[in-house]
Design an enzyme around this catalytic site. Structure first.
Site, PDB file in Angstrom:
ATOM      1  CG  HIS A  17      50.488 -36.847  72.291  1.00 53.09           C
ATOM      2  ND1 HIS A  17      49.326 -37.512  71.975  1.00 53.09           N
ATOM      3  CD2 HIS A  17      50.270 -36.278  73.511  1.00 53.09           C
ATOM      4  CE1 HIS A  17      48.460 -37.379  72.955  1.00 53.09           C
ATOM      5  NE2 HIS A  17      48.998 -36.609  73.903  1.00 53.09           N
ATOM      6  CG  HIS A  20      47.008 -34.124  70.895  1.00 55.31           C
ATOM      7  ND1 HIS A  20      48.306 -33.908  71.256  1.00 55.31           N
ATOM      8  CD2 HIS A  20      46.290 -34.011  72.038  1.00 55.31           C
ATOM      9  CE1 HIS A  20      48.380 -33.657  72.552  1.00 55.31           C
ATOM     10  NE2 HIS A  20      47.165 -33.723  73.055  1.00 55.31           N
ATOM     11  CB  CYS A 124      43.105 -34.320  88.449  1.00 55.53           C
ATOM     12  SG  CYS A 124      44.394 -34.642  87.212  1.00 55.53           S
ATOM     13  CB  CYS A 127      41.423 -33.980  84.709  1.00 59.04           C
ATOM     14  SG  CYS A 127      41.874 -35.695  84.608  1.00 59.04           S
ATOM     15  CB  CYS A 138      44.297 -38.214  88.422  1.00 57.32           C
ATOM     16  SG  CYS A 138      43.588 -38.271  86.769  1.00 57.32           S
ATOM     17  CG  HIS A 141      46.451 -36.913  84.003  1.00 58.19           C
ATOM     18  ND1 HIS A 141      45.144 -36.511  84.061  1.00 58.19           N
ATOM     19  CD2 HIS A 141      46.875 -36.635  82.746  1.00 58.19           C
ATOM     20  CE1 HIS A 141      44.791 -35.978  82.900  1.00 58.19           C
ATOM     21  NE2 HIS A 141      45.819 -36.052  82.095  1.00 58.19           N
ATOM     22  CE  LYS A 289      44.621 -40.426  76.920  1.00 56.15           C
ATOM     23  NZ  LYS A 289      44.394 -39.198  77.635  1.00 56.15           N
ATOM     24  CE  LYS A 292      49.802 -32.156  77.755  1.00 53.57           C
ATOM     25  NZ  LYS A 292      48.747 -32.221  76.762  1.00 53.57           N
TER      26      LYS A 292
HETATM   27  N1  MSP Z   1      41.533 -29.133  76.243  1.00 55.00           N
HETATM   28  C1  MSP Z   1      40.728 -30.275  76.486  1.00 55.00           C
HETATM   29  C2  MSP Z   1      39.620 -30.385  75.478  1.00 55.00           C
HETATM   30  C3  MSP Z   1      38.697 -29.227  75.421  1.00 55.00           C
HETATM   31  S1  MSP Z   1      37.512 -29.408  74.161  1.00 55.00           S
HETATM   32  C4  MSP Z   1      36.421 -28.192  74.399  1.00 55.00           C
HETATM   33  C5  MSP Z   1      41.603 -31.512  76.409  1.00 55.00           C
HETATM   34  N2  MSP Z   1      42.725 -31.395  75.699  1.00 55.00           N
HETATM   35  S2  MSP Z   1      43.822 -32.554  75.440  1.00 55.00           S
HETATM   36  O1  MSP Z   1      44.976 -31.925  74.852  1.00 55.00           O
HETATM   37  O2  MSP Z   1      44.035 -33.300  76.632  1.00 55.00           O
HETATM   38  O3  MSP Z   1      43.248 -33.409  74.308  1.00 55.00           O
HETATM   39  C6  MSP Z   1      42.172 -34.169  74.469  1.00 55.00           C
HETATM   40  C7  MSP Z   1      41.821 -34.965  73.251  1.00 55.00           C
HETATM   41  O4  MSP Z   1      42.962 -35.399  72.503  1.00 55.00           O
HETATM   42  C8  MSP Z   1      41.177 -36.259  73.687  1.00 55.00           C
HETATM   43  O5  MSP Z   1      39.850 -36.135  74.035  1.00 55.00           O
HETATM   44  C9  MSP Z   1      41.330 -37.049  72.437  1.00 55.00           C
HETATM   45  O6  MSP Z   1      40.386 -36.616  71.518  1.00 55.00           O
HETATM   46  C10 MSP Z   1      42.734 -36.676  72.004  1.00 55.00           C
HETATM   47  N3  MSP Z   1      43.712 -37.577  72.610  1.00 55.00           N
HETATM   48  C11 MSP Z   1      44.690 -37.255  73.505  1.00 55.00           C
HETATM   49  N4  MSP Z   1      45.390 -38.378  73.796  1.00 55.00           N
HETATM   50  C12 MSP Z   1      44.881 -39.408  73.106  1.00 55.00           C
HETATM   51  C13 MSP Z   1      45.213 -40.747  72.968  1.00 55.00           C
HETATM   52  N5  MSP Z   1      46.240 -41.297  73.574  1.00 55.00           N
HETATM   53  N6  MSP Z   1      44.447 -41.491  72.151  1.00 55.00           N
HETATM   54  C14 MSP Z   1      43.389 -40.974  71.464  1.00 55.00           C
HETATM   55  N7  MSP Z   1      43.043 -39.713  71.573  1.00 55.00           N
HETATM   56  C15 MSP Z   1      43.753 -38.910  72.406  1.00 55.00           C
HETATM   57  O7  MSP Z   1      41.202 -32.525  76.962  1.00 55.00           O
END
Ligand code: MSP
Length: 489
Positions: A17, A20, A124, A127, A138, A141, A289, A292
């Site tokens: 999304h 990311h 969680c 997380c 959490c 989430h 935020k 998903k």
């Molecule tokens: N898989 C772990 C990260 C492991 S790194 C060794 C994880 N993945 S995640 O799919 O949840 O993605 C996390 C990252 O995506 C966040 O830390 C951030 O960098 C980015 N984001 C996910 N949602 C976001 C927003 N709504 N806004 C900004 N960044 C976001 O955690």
């Protein structure tokens, strides 16, 4: 000189999304800035494919975990391609990754930092983290926590508290922005650290713990080591020089994993700490935020990317908020801002000069670059460089816009199209074109392809260096428009 830039590896449990993409854009901008510095640069992203959360998502989709993650991972890889982001890609189900993780684990064993115990706590799954404190849900989430009770391997995190505090205190650039650095210091100084549970028996979808195969490695240990496995075996010559120049781009939700757990494990393994951890805020939709777990917030990144163009959309995010701040996404606001910044300020400017040169100067830009305007653009370019060295993309974006606005104001004031003195008109056009090209060259890290296209309209290729001030040559009208209006009138 080398620079190794990473994004988090994204969970392969759902589709990508816009949230990311935000972190990935920031990292990609840093990659371009490093290339301008003349530094050999790598950008690595990837997918995090193990753990209970993925196992459950696969079961819900009626697939094996391996089939499921292959599809999800391809979705991320295709997205980066579709968005024009050039990055290497690591997957945690890759056997080469697993080999490096096992080597890393054996180093923690040799350091005497792993021991076996038992853990009971509230977990969680989204997380993939035990939560502490008096909470049933959490906070990120908004889901009920699950009670987990399991035998576990522990990492002696508590032993590294002092070293971590010292390192953070003596390296102000280690965690950026400063507010996040303060948050980590407060976390470390405010409590003794409890040791970290680093294996799971509640899932089999992971890398088995050596000599204890009823356990798999905690997915976060597995995932963090991807930053190293992407480079090759830990002791290899190809990997070593890159291990010393890591810059991790992350969102604020995973700060403690990166700024506390990961450096502690690196210290234990006898490896270098990252050069910096650059922390962005959240993208929100109507203040929530993007996540998903909150489907109403999900924006498919390719929809606005097709509407606005990859580079324009990225520019909007890079320049809209300072590092670390949250940013609310609203497509109408994006269209409005881009009309002002890119259609009016940039697009009209390039097209006015290019068309004038094509009509009145047989397509050849008159010689310029002698006056104050060029000097201002050179100063502006130096400011863009300084801003990006501190990962301050919004400051860099504002500077680019100010430099473009100055060229616009100069043309407005000098009005070469009305100027009866041909020599004066030539000098004005030459000066404006030269100043504009200097700005476009320095703007590449934040404007991406739009800067490349703008330079091409002046017959120039990207210089790929801050130190070259390009001299415009023959104009090329086929490169127009640079950005067309998308919003209302
Ligand atoms: N898989 C772990 C990260 C492991 S790194 C060794 C994880 N993945 S995640 O799919 O949840 O993605 C996390 C990252 O995506 C966040 O830390 C951030 O960098 C980015 N984001 C996910 N949602 C976001 C927003 N709504 N806004 C900004 N960044 C976001 O955690």
């Amino acid at each position: 000189m080398k620079r190794y830039i990473t994004t988090p590896i994204y969970y392969a449990s759902g589709a990508p999304h816009l949230g990311h993409v935000y972190t990935t854009w920031l990292a990609d901008c840093a990659r371009r800035a490093a290339m301008m510095d003349g530094v050999e640069t790598r950008l690595v992203t990837g997918t995090d494919e193990h753990g209970q959360k993925i196992e459950r998502a696969a079961a819900r989709a009626g697939q094996t975990p391996a089939q499921f993650v292959a599809g999800r991972s391809a979705g991320f890889r295709n997205l980066w391609q579709g968005l024009g982001i050039e990055a290497e890609f690591v997957r945690t189900t890759d056997p080469d990754h697993e080999a490096v993780v096992l080597d890393f684990w054996s180093r923690l064993v040799r350091a005497g930092d792993l021991y076996k115990g038992h853990y009971t706590g509230l977990y969680c799954v989204d997380c993939e983290q035990y939560q502490t404190g008096d909470v049933a849900e959490c906070a990120v989430h908004r889901r009920a926590l699950e009670t987990h009770s399991e035998d576990s391997w522990f990492f002696r995190l508590s032993a590294y508290r002092g070293q971590l505090i010292d390192h953070i205190r003596t390296h102000p650039e280690f965690i950026l922005p400063e507010s996040r650095r303060n948050e980590v210091l407060a976390f470390l100084e405010g409590q003794e650290l409890t040791d970290l549970s680093v294996s799971r028996t509640s899932t089999t979808w992971g890398i088995p713990v050596p000599d204890d195969e009823s356990h798999v490695l905690y997915v976060w240990v597995d995932a963090l080591v991807s930053y190293l496995s992407a480079l090759g075996p830990l002791d290899s010559e190809q990997a070593r020089p890159w291990q010393t120049c890591m810059h991790h781009f992350i969102g604020k939700d995973i700060l403690i994993f990166h700024a506390v757990y990961w450096p502690a494990m690196l210290l234990s393994a006898g490896l270098q700490l990252p050069a910096s951890i650059v922390v962005n805020g959240w993208l929100t939709v109507e203040g929530r935020k993007i996540a998903k777990s909150d489907p109403a917030t999900i924006v498919d990144p390719l929809v606005p990317a097709v509407e606005f163009g990859n580079a324009a959309l990225a520019f909007y995010f890079l320049k809209s908020v300072g590092l670390g701040a949250d940013l609310n996404y609203d497509g109408v606001e994006v269209a409005r801002a881009l009309d002002v910044d890119l259609a009016n300020n940039l697009g009209n400017l390039v097209s006015r000069i290019v068309k004038f040169v094509a009509r009145k100067h047989a397509g050849l830009v008159p010689a310029g670059r002698t006056g104050e305007l060029v000097q201002h653009s050179c100063n502006g370019a130096a400011e863009v460089r300084a801003a990006l060295a501190a990962f301050e993309t919004a400051r860099a974006g504002r500077q680019v816009l100010a430099d473009l606005a100055r060229v616009n104001a100069y043309l407005q004031q000098e009005a070469p199209w009305k100027q009866p003195d041909a020599a004066r008109a030539n000098a004005v056009i030459g000066e404006a074109a030269a100043a504009l090209c200097i700005t476009l060259n320095a703007a590449w890290p934040v404007l991406g392809e739009l800067a490349v296209q703008g330079l091409r309209a002046f017959g120039l290729d990207l210089a790929n260096s801050w130190d070259v001030n390009p001299v415009p040559g023959a104009v090329d009208e086929t490169c127009l428009p640079i950005y067309a209006r998308r919003g209302g009138s």
